[in-house]
Design an enzyme around this catalytic site. Structure first.
Site, short mmCIF file in Angstrom:
data_model
loop_
_atom_site.label_atom_id
_atom_site.label_comp_id
_atom_site.label_asym_id
_atom_site.label_seq_id
_atom_site.Cartn_x
_atom_site.Cartn_y
_atom_site.Cartn_z
N GLU A 478 57.99 19.62 -19.84
CA GLU A 478 57.39 19.73 -18.54
C GLU A 478 57.57 21.40 -18.08
OE1 GLU A 478 60.11 17.31 -16.40
OE2 GLU A 478 58.70 15.39 -16.74
N GLU A 555 55.27 10.48 -20.53
CA GLU A 555 56.34 9.90 -20.18
C GLU A 555 56.12 8.64 -19.04
OE1 GLU A 555 59.57 13.75 -20.54
OE2 GLU A 555 59.50 12.36 -18.67
#
Length: 899
Positions: A478, A555
């Site tokens: 991220e 995810e």
């Protein structure tokens, strides 16, 4: 003292994993020179600070093995252990001491080396009074020439290592948080150690000699990091080129003519019919210099191709590289590695705008999981890696993503992935939370030492690049590395075509590098937070078109309460009362500490999924119902992605498939290696050839992710009520399911024309043209939001007789068991939620399980007059273990099964 039984030139590395003692540095008065030359020899004796040391290991594993701390992963014990952020780095600065001797003198011009495969975070090494300060960095190999430090008379060699913790261990805020106060991001180290929303802080920050230590000998010319690359001149993959580049280090004071030999031998030659491949070349290496040398590419006819799990076999070749130094007898050095011939590529798919992976020219629909570390205290082992990767392969997954806040995974991890066909996405040590996108302090320019970070990154690439399973490098989770780091990796990790150069001469010229987990065809592709969700869901929603707005989700998480035995073995009795799952609250502090998330979500209006089976009345009842929910949730997740394969989706990675500690969320099996219901729901959903029900439309679908078309198949669908009646059934003959397609075969009228009772079971069976069962799937159904109260009451309490008959094969040493059980439901009703367990009949403690155990199926159900064969395998730890096979079900009383 350890005696190393080395041969005269002992080319094989010998692990120094026994005989260590350790002491807190502040308790030791001597320095490193005194410890390795003085009269006082460190030993575990009364009135000394020395204790038995664990290497490989961390400070906590050493303290735990000596009984000086309680198990940090049990209950709330972790709270009683001093945190480095509070007590300071000195508290976790430790000496480690060992001694060894060589079995034979060092031959003339021979060299002896000491290698640490990883230390966290920095170490000072002393040997026989000589010393060297090693570089900082958790992910860096250190190789020290100790030839001139060794006792030449073959006497005892005394080794002491002073290990310093990370420079910036940080502090843990009261509210916890993602990566604590983020200070660990200033160092090149694992970031999970400051705690996350799925784990609590590791008090020593994993300080220690956490990977193996070896001593090895070479001649005057040493091989360093050979690089193997396979390329394929044509799309038929019937011919390959094996490129080999090596670094040759000449330690002698004269030029040496070196003879390099390479051989590649397929492990299973008889079945695949491939002979040994070999080549030899001679090159001169200047004195006291290092030469990068490439052999001519070796032609390989009809190579046995390595395929990902579910797409084919995973054959491996043993590649041996040796070097002989002219004028010196015998080998100077040797190196071996298992290698798979395959070609991996990926691109942005124009149909979905997501990243699409291909292996050997075939598109791979990615269904995989996120991985943190095998164990939060870094108690890593080849055996545990093999079990965990074996679990992932058995779940029919084809990719594992190594999350950036954890490790550069070890070669033993990759060895297991190579053998099981698991593609690996390896990230470097950058996370959004610690590196600029979290609440301050968090800085995108961290770590502080960019040169060190790149050194560790390049060394990691060299350590892992020869593994067939390694698929791509990713800059971070991220987040991407600081611009200069990202630019350096982008330039270094460029895929090299054989038409433009030798791909084995680059640091890694074969694999994709993407800057971060939310870029380049992943999620929105532009860095926006578009992963998740991470909580309980209404299963039907997974099938909604564009449930996830993008093609590849890196995810997506969910619940994960384990079996009751795990709760009892990892928490004290006062914590055995489950939280209020319906309210989603946390009245149980221990469950909250272990990161429990509820099976209801009031914010998203998702009612209690456990209470859908009736109010729970005990820990066992709660956990049994949780396994049914786990099964249903994760099966629906993957089947929802299956429905939209290639039309909307190219892949999905579950957050997470494993757990590095006894956590209560996001896991297919728990930290003790016992499978949850999710494991088996996922195992079905990710079958390469799979029949499924679209829970939203009630379409019956066949999902074919294989390389071949299924022809002239038969699909049978039968609905049952709780009384065993069959109000509806249909057979679909002559079905053709094309390769890499999802086919709608028919539709169930379940909640349209049949609505007299609230709960129905559905059995789907897909058979090939030869009547061989290809795929079987079983559902319990009720309209949204799901109400299975009809399965409680008399249906559950009136136990039925399901027969289980076992046969077994036991190894000669009576340690390995392979059991086959025939399960027969000759009753008139559905036998629901059936489960096997293996216990130790001699155990007296809270936890009597034998773990790990491989089950071909569990938490399964059988319709009236249906049978199933279940394969069960496990290894016991010693003759004092008496394995007992237990069988039970939702409406089947528990009994022991003889074998």
């Amino acid at each position: 003292m350890v005696t190393l039984p080395m041969s005269k030139l002992g080319l094989a590395a010998i692990d120094l994993n026994q005989g260590w003692v350790a002491a807190r540095a502040s308790d030791v008065s001597q320095g490193g020179k005194e410890l390795t030359t003085g009269e006082v020899i460190p030993a575990v004796e009364p009135n000394t600070p020395w204790i038995k040391g664990v290497v490989p290991g961390t400070i906590l594993t050493t303290l735990l093995s000596n009984g000086l701390i309680a198990d940090p992963l049990y209950g709330l014990n972790n709270e009683a252990i001093p945190d480095m952020g509070d007590v300071g780095r000195e508290y976790y600065t430790f000496w480690f001491y060992n001694s060894f001797e060589l079995a034979a003198p060092i031959p003339e011009h021979g060299k002896v080396w000491l290698q640490f495969r990883a230390i966290n975070y920095q170490a000072e090494v002393f040997l026989n009074g000589h010393s060297k300060l090693l570089s900082k960095g958790m992910f860096l190999r250190h190789t020290v020439d100790i030839t001139d430090w060794i006792n030449s008379d073959g006497g005892v060699n005394r080794l002491a290592v002073l290990v310093h913790p990370p420079d910036h261990p940080g502090h843990i805020p009261l509210e916890g948080g993602q990566g604590g106060d983020h200070d660990i991001g200033k160092d090149v180290a694992a970031q999970y150690v400051e705690g996350w929303d799925w784990i609590c802080a590791i008090r020593d920050r994993n300080t220690g000699i956490w990977d193996k230590v070896t001593v090895f000998q070479t001649g005057p010319v040493r091989l360093v990091d050979p690089h193997l690359v396979a390329t394929f001149p044509s799309s038929t993959y019937t011919e390959a080129q094996l490129w080999v580049t090596v670094e040759l280090v000449n330690t002698a004071s004269a030029k040496i003519k070196a003879t390099i030999s390479v051989s590649a031998t397929l492990e299973d030659q008889e079945s695949l019919g491939t002979s040994t491949i070999s080549a030899t070349q001679v090159v001169e290496v200047n004195a006291k210099s290092t030469l990068q040398y490439s052999l001519f590419p070796i032609l390989v006819e009809n190579p046995a191709l390595w395929w990902p799990n579910g797409m084919g076999e995973h054959p491996l070749y043993k590649v041996d590289v040796t070097v002989e130094a002219g004028g010196f007898s015998g080998l100077s050095d040797s190196w071996s590695h298992m290698f798979g011939f395959r070609h991996i590529a990926s691109h942005i798919d124009t149909a979905t705008n997501g990243r699409k992976f291909e292996v050997n020219g075939e598109a791979i629909f990615i269904r995989g999981g996120n991985w943190i570390v095998s164990d939060a205290l870094l108690r890593l082992s080849k055996e545990r890696y093999n079990a965990e990767i074996g679990f992932h392969a058995a779940m029919n997954l084809n990719m594992i993503r190594i999350w950036a806040g954890a490790l550069a995974e070890r070669p033993e991890f990759y060895d297991a992935c190579d053998r099981h066909g698991l593609l690996v996405w390896q990230e470097f040590w950058i996370t959004g939370d610690c590196n600029g996108r979290g609440q301050p302090p968090s800085n995108a320019e961290w770590p502080l030492d960019h040169e060190l970070w790149l050194t560790c990154a390049y060394d990691t690439v060299k350590l892992l690049r020869n593994h067939a399973s390694l698929t791509l490098w990713c800059g971070g989770n991220e987040q991407h590395p600081a611009d200069d780091l990202n630019d350096a990796l982008t330039k270094a990790l460029v895929i090299v075509s054989p038409d433009s150069g030798n791909p084995s001469q680059s640091i890694d010229g074969t694999r994709l590098y993407i800057e971060g987990s939310l870029w380049s065809g992943i999620a929105a592709g532009n860095g926006l937070f578009r992963d998740g969700p991470y909580t309980i869901q209404i299963p039907e929603n997974f099938f909604t078109e564009y449930y996830y707005s993008y093609a590849f989700n890196p995810e997506i998480g969910n619940v994960g309460v384990p079996n009751a035995d795990t709760i009892r073995s990892t928490m004290p009795p006062e914590a055995w009362d489950p939280p209020d799952a319906l309210a989603g609250e946390h009245p149980n502090a221990t469950w909250f500490y272990h990161k429990y998330i509820a099976y209801a979500d009031g914010q998203n209006l998702i009612p209690g999924q456990i209470e859908a089976f009736g109010t729970y009345n005990s820990l066992d009842d709660f956990c049994e119902k949780a396994q049914l929910v786990n099964y249903h949730q994760y099966r629906a997740l993957i089947e929802g992605w299956n429905t939209w394969m290639w039309t909307h989706y190219t892949g999905v990675l579950i957050w997470k498939t494993q757990n590095p500690w006894p956590g209560l969320r996001g896991q297919m099996y728990d930290h003790l290696l016992d499978q949850t219901g999710a494991y088996f729901g996922l195992r079905y959903a990710a079958e390469p050839l799979h029949v499924q029900l679209n829970l939203l439309t009630y379409n019956i679908e066949i999902v074919n992710t294989t390389r071949t078309t299924l022809t002239n198949a038969t699909l049978q669908a039968i609905a049952y009520d709780v009384d065993g009646n069959t109000p509806w059934s249909q057979t679909f003959p002559a079905v053709t399911a094309a390769s890499k397609k999802t086919l709608i075969v028919g539709q169930i009228p379940l909640f349209k024309s049949i609505n007299t009772q609230p709960v129905y079971f559905l059995l789907l069976k897909l058979s090939s043209s030869t009547t061989t069962l290809v795929s079987r799937n079983f559902y319990w159904l009720h309209p949204i939001p799901g109400n299975y109260l009809q399965l409680a009451g008399s249906y559950r309490s009136q136990k039925i007789d399901v027969k289980a008959t076992a046969t077994s094969k036991v190894s000669d040493d009576k340690l390995s068991y392979n059991i086959q059980v025939l399960v027969e439901n000759r009753t008139a009703v559905v036998a629901f939620g059936l489960r096997f367990r293996v216990h130790n009949g001699n155990a007296t403690g809270v936890d009597k399980r034998v773990l790990p155990v491989f089950y071909s199926d569990n938490w399964f159900s059988l319709v009236p007059n249906e049978t199933a064969t279940i394969d069960i395998s496990f290894t016991i730890s010693g003759k004092d273990v008496w394995p007992v096979l237990l069988f039970s079900g939702w409406n089947v009383a528990e009994k022991a099964v003889s074998f």
